[in-house]
Design a protein around this motif. Structure first.
Motif, PDB file in Angstrom:
ATOM      1  N   GLU A  66       0.878  -1.202  -0.068  1.00  0.00           N
ATOM      2  CA  GLU A  66       0.052  -0.050  -0.069  1.00  0.00           C
ATOM      3  C   GLU A  66       0.934   1.141   0.251  1.00  0.00           C
ATOM      4  OE1 GLU A  66      -3.104   0.621  -0.640  1.00  0.00           O
ATOM      5  OE2 GLU A  66      -3.829  -1.382  -0.659  1.00  0.00           O
ATOM      6  N   HIS A  68       0.460   4.492   0.215  1.00  0.00           N
ATOM      7  CA  HIS A  68       0.451   5.591   1.102  1.00  0.00           C
ATOM      8  C   HIS A  68       1.074   4.955   2.695  1.00  0.00           C
ATOM      9  CE1 HIS A  68      -3.393   7.163  -0.818  1.00  0.00           C
ATOM     10  NE2 HIS A  68      -2.221   7.374  -1.703  1.00  0.00           N
ATOM     11  N   ASN A  97      -3.591  13.111   5.831  1.00  0.00           N
ATOM     12  CA  ASN A  97      -4.005  11.989   5.932  1.00  0.00           C
ATOM     13  C   ASN A  97      -5.539  11.778   5.001  1.00  0.00           C
ATOM     14  OD1 ASN A  97      -1.839  10.528   7.062  1.00  0.00           O
ATOM     15  ND2 ASN A  97      -2.701  10.970   9.018  1.00  0.00           N
ATOM     16  N   SER A  98      -6.244  12.821   5.347  1.00  0.00           N
ATOM     17  CA  SER A  98      -7.529  13.031   4.679  1.00  0.00           C
ATOM     18  C   SER A  98      -7.627  13.084   3.285  1.00  0.00           C
ATOM     19  CB  SER A  98      -8.018  14.327   5.437  1.00  0.00           C
ATOM     20  OG  SER A  98      -9.244  14.748   4.925  1.00  0.00           O
ATOM     21  N   ASP A 101      -6.730   9.383   1.995  1.00  0.00           N
ATOM     22  CA  ASP A 101      -7.940   8.535   2.234  1.00  0.00           C
ATOM     23  C   ASP A 101      -8.920   8.841   1.016  1.00  0.00           C
ATOM     24  OD1 ASP A 101      -8.077   8.677   5.822  1.00  0.00           O
ATOM     25  OD2 ASP A 101      -7.098   7.390   4.601  1.00  0.00           O
ATOM     26  N   TRP A 102      -9.222  10.343   0.808  1.00  0.00           N
ATOM     27  CA  TRP A 102     -10.124  10.499  -0.078  1.00  0.00           C
ATOM     28  C   TRP A 102      -9.605   9.977  -1.445  1.00  0.00           C
ATOM     29  CZ3 TRP A 102      -9.160  13.475  -4.367  1.00  0.00           C
ATOM     30  CH2 TRP A 102     -10.208  13.955  -5.086  1.00  0.00           C
ATOM     31  N   HIS A 104      -8.268   7.231  -2.635  1.00  0.00           N
ATOM     32  CA  HIS A 104      -8.483   5.941  -2.967  1.00  0.00           C
ATOM     33  C   HIS A 104      -9.850   5.633  -3.930  1.00  0.00           C
ATOM     34  CE1 HIS A 104      -5.652   3.815  -0.748  1.00  0.00           C
ATOM     35  NE2 HIS A 104      -5.887   4.752   0.262  1.00  0.00           N
ATOM     36  N   SER A 105     -11.082   6.286  -3.204  1.00  0.00           N
ATOM     37  CA  SER A 105     -12.292   5.922  -4.043  1.00  0.00           C
ATOM     38  C   SER A 105     -12.773   7.295  -4.957  1.00  0.00           C
ATOM     39  CB  SER A 105     -13.250   6.041  -2.982  1.00  0.00           C
ATOM     40  OG  SER A 105     -13.053   5.256  -1.842  1.00  0.00           O
ATOM     41  N   ARG A 109      -9.726   5.926  -8.182  1.00  0.00           N
ATOM     42  CA  ARG A 109     -10.658   5.061  -8.826  1.00  0.00           C
ATOM     43  C   ARG A 109     -10.930   5.708 -10.263  1.00  0.00           C
ATOM     44  NH1 ARG A 109     -16.191   2.635  -6.037  1.00  0.00           N
ATOM     45  NH2 ARG A 109     -17.144   1.982  -7.830  1.00  0.00           N
ATOM     46  N   GLU A 113      -9.634   3.767 -13.636  1.00  0.00           N
ATOM     47  CA  GLU A 113     -10.576   2.933 -14.361  1.00  0.00           C
ATOM     48  C   GLU A 113     -10.866   3.466 -15.718  1.00  0.00           C
ATOM     49  OE1 GLU A 113     -13.707   1.526 -11.991  1.00  0.00           O
ATOM     50  OE2 GLU A 113     -12.143   0.369 -10.859  1.00  0.00           O
ATOM     51  N   LYS A 146     -13.182  18.802  -7.142  1.00  0.00           N
ATOM     52  CA  LYS A 146     -12.964  18.809  -5.674  1.00  0.00           C
ATOM     53  C   LYS A 146     -11.796  19.049  -5.421  1.00  0.00           C
ATOM     54  CE  LYS A 146     -16.806  17.681  -3.781  1.00  0.00           C
ATOM     55  NZ  LYS A 146     -17.965  16.796  -4.520  1.00  0.00           N
TER      56      LYS A 146
END
Lengths: 247, 361
Positions: A66, A68, A97-98, A101-102, A104-105, A109, A113, A146
């Motif tokens: 992983e 990160h 960290n925020s 985390d954000w 990944h998805s 993604r 993809e 974003k």
């Protein structure tokens, strides 16, 4: 025993770890694992990472996967890594960290993809999937929006209003670089509405040269190859049309 | 440190934060943000978290943070009295926890949430169920559970990485798996049944975090009970049919039959209340049009029967009182005294379950 970094430079998170190590003069050995040749699926590699993914590091007997988690570990354990990469200030650290985390998805993604389902899937022995690509494109656009409106809101050149890059900048920019393998028009269509994102990518590249460009070489080679293939197939389509019109 | 925690206890990462705070005696104020009512999409909440997601925290009125892993790490690092095992200072143990938390996003969390959404919950958020997406999600979910057993629960300790005490990684992952409680027993047993170590790990986690684990999960169990009530599950199915019908532009057709009644109720509700949850604007004019139509079926007594007749017609009128608030209900139904009497009789015959079932909305 030197740190070993198992990486494929076609993999976005692999590049982030390699650039980080080189920039911070961390002594390491790069072990190439070629995903397109299925080397990540061998029993030998499964011993290194049972998840069969890249990147992975081995530090003595300690194995870690992983990207990160790897970047955080390297920033904390190796001396000489400047504080801005992963600050000791717990409030600044929490925000980084925020973002991670954000990511990944959202950006990861959407971008990964989209690129896979429009371009890279055949190299991995998979079919292209226009429907999955369309859904991924929505996620990608939403993520870019974003980044512009939330993460790049401050006055600094980097995420979260920073004046120097953090591991979050490195991770996200390496992800966006994968769009280089797209058709130029497509890449331009996706990125051109986002001026702040484009500027931020340039700033991150500048802050991490020459390693950024060097580690991305393989990606640019892949881009050139794909462009040739596109050109050839357009030429052959044109030829067919010419022949057909002559008949 | 003044701490406000914005959560919905129906959200897995929200529960992890609340349990962590209570267990570690962290002084905090819990602010409920109800996802089913679209409260996460209000401009006020977007000030707290521009991503419009829960959980989020605000510290001392100015430091805002979202993403549950980042929040747990922050709280473990800054709040005094948090035992080391939650987020160890040892860089190797800490790195392994990061590794699990990172892996979680695209694996267990993705598989679990997409499976539950696409087999059950999507209509509550105005989306259709998707069996194909559910099948793919189930593969990811099962593969994730398999990996947890093979890789992280293989040692002799009770928790991840062979530890004898839980970390924030245990808490996050177990709260995620608890969301499978929403499923019916067949689905849940099929998915979790093969994984004995996982089942034991869940029990160990509950024991290590009691009484807070069970207390915080009450909301989940309560919602599950209501979903299983025949009335609501029928309403949900009609809901789904109504979404499809509406998209076929039924609004200009006179109302006929049950599913079109629900269509107009749904349409009315969307345009006065729930549209923001779907990212759409409210449309009072459209709601007014739907209201005109609503009067037609209600007037026709034979459609609904009186005196609590059981059977196919019953869910429709009950659904009417589920989606409208009291004021609107009274306003529309005031003209129909007999229908009102019927509703009262049904309530009396079925309390306390009638009220309990309506609580969810």
């Amino acid at each position: 025993m030197k740190l070993k970094v198992y990486a494929d430079r076609m993999s976005q998170p692999s590049r982030a770890v390699l650039i980080f190590c080189k920039l911070n003069r961390i002594d390491f050995e790069e072990v190439r694992v070629d995903i397109s040749k299925r080397q990540h699926l061998t029993p030998e590699f499964k011993e290194i990472n049972p998840m069969r993914k890249l990147p992975v590091i081995v530090d003595g007997r300690f194995k870690l996967f992983e990207s990160h988690a790897i970047l955080i570990y390297l920033a904390c354990v190796f001396p000489g890594v400047a504080d801005h990469w992963y600050p000791t200030d717990l409030f600044k650290r929490a925000k980084i960290n925020s973002v991670l985390d954000w990511h990944h998805s959202n950006l990861r993604r959407g971008a990964a993809e989209y690129v896979k389902n429009t371009t890279l899937a055949p190299a991995l022995g998979l079919p292209l999937d226009p429907q999955a690509a369309a859904e991924a494109e929505k996620v990608l656009f939403s993520s870019l929006s974003k980044i512009e409106s939330v993460w790049l809101k401050g006055s600094g050149r980097f995420l979260l209003g920073g004046n120097q890059p953090s591991i979050a900048d490195l991770s996200l920019v390496c992800e966006l670089m994968q769009l280089e393998v797209l058709d130029d028009k497509d890449r331009s269509r996706i990125l051109s509405p986002y001026k702040k994102v484009q500027q931020w990518m340039e700033d991150t590249k500048n802050a991490t040269r020459p390693h950024f460009d060097e580690v991305h070489q393989i990606l640019f080679k892949a881009k050139t190859k794909l462009q040739k293939v596109r050109l050839m197939s357009t030429d052959s389509e044109n030829l067919k049309t010419k022949l057909a019109s002559k008949m | 440190m003044e701490l406000k925690v914005y959560v919905d206890r129906l959200s897995q990462p929200s529960r992890a934060i609340v349990i962590f705070c209570k267990l570690n005696k962290i002084d905090f104020e819990e602010v409920g943000i109800e996802l089913l009512k679209g409260q996460h999409l209000t401009p006020e909440f977007k000030e707290i978290n521009p991503m419009g997601k829960v959980p989020a925290i605000v510290v001392d009125g100015k430091f805002k943070l979202f993403e549950s892993h980042a929040i747990l790490i922050f709280l473990a690092s800054t709040c005094p009295g948090v035992a080391d095992h939650w987020y160890p200072v040892d860089p190797y143990k800490r790195a392994e926890i990061h590794s699990i938390l990172d892996w979680h996003h695209s694996n267990l969390r993705r598989g679990s949430t997409e499976f539950i959404q696409n087999t059950l919950l999507a209509p509550l958020f105005g989306r259709p169920l998707n069996p194909q997406a559910a099948a793919e999600a189930e593969k990811v979910l099962s593969s994730s559970l398999s990996k947890i057993e093979a890789l992280w629960l293989k040692e002799s300790g009770q928790f991840l990485q062979g530890s004898s005490q839980p970390s924030i990684a245990d808490l996050c992952l177990v709260c995620e798996i608890m969301q499978l409680e929403f499923l019916d027993a067949t689905d849940r047993n099929r998915i979790l049944g093969p994984f004995k170590k996982i089942q034991r790990w869940i029990e160990d986690m509950k024991n290590a975090t009691k009484p807070y684990f069970d207390e915080v999960h009450q909301a989940l169990f309560a919602a599950k009970a209501k979903l299983q009530m025949p009335l609501l599950s029928i309403a949900l199915k009609l809901f789904q049919g109504a979404i499809d019908s509406r998209r076929q532009n039924l609004r200009h057709e006179p109302s006929r039959g049950l599913s079109t009644n629900i269509t107009f109720h749904l349409f009315w509700w969307e345009n006065t209340t729930s549209a923001p949850a779907l990212g759409l604007p409210l449309d009072p004019q459209a709601a007014a049009e739907a209201e005109k139509v609503l009067f037609i079926p209600v007037k026709d007594k034979s459609l609904f029967g009186l005196k609590g007749v059981a059977g196919g017609n019953q869910p429709s009128i009950a659904y009417l009182s589920l989606v409208l608030d009291e004021k609107d209900c009274s306003r529309i139904l005031v003209l129909y005294k007999k229908v009102q009497q019927w509703i009262e009789d049904t309530e009396n015959a079925t309390t306390p379950h009638f009220d309990e079932v309506h609580q969810i909305l």
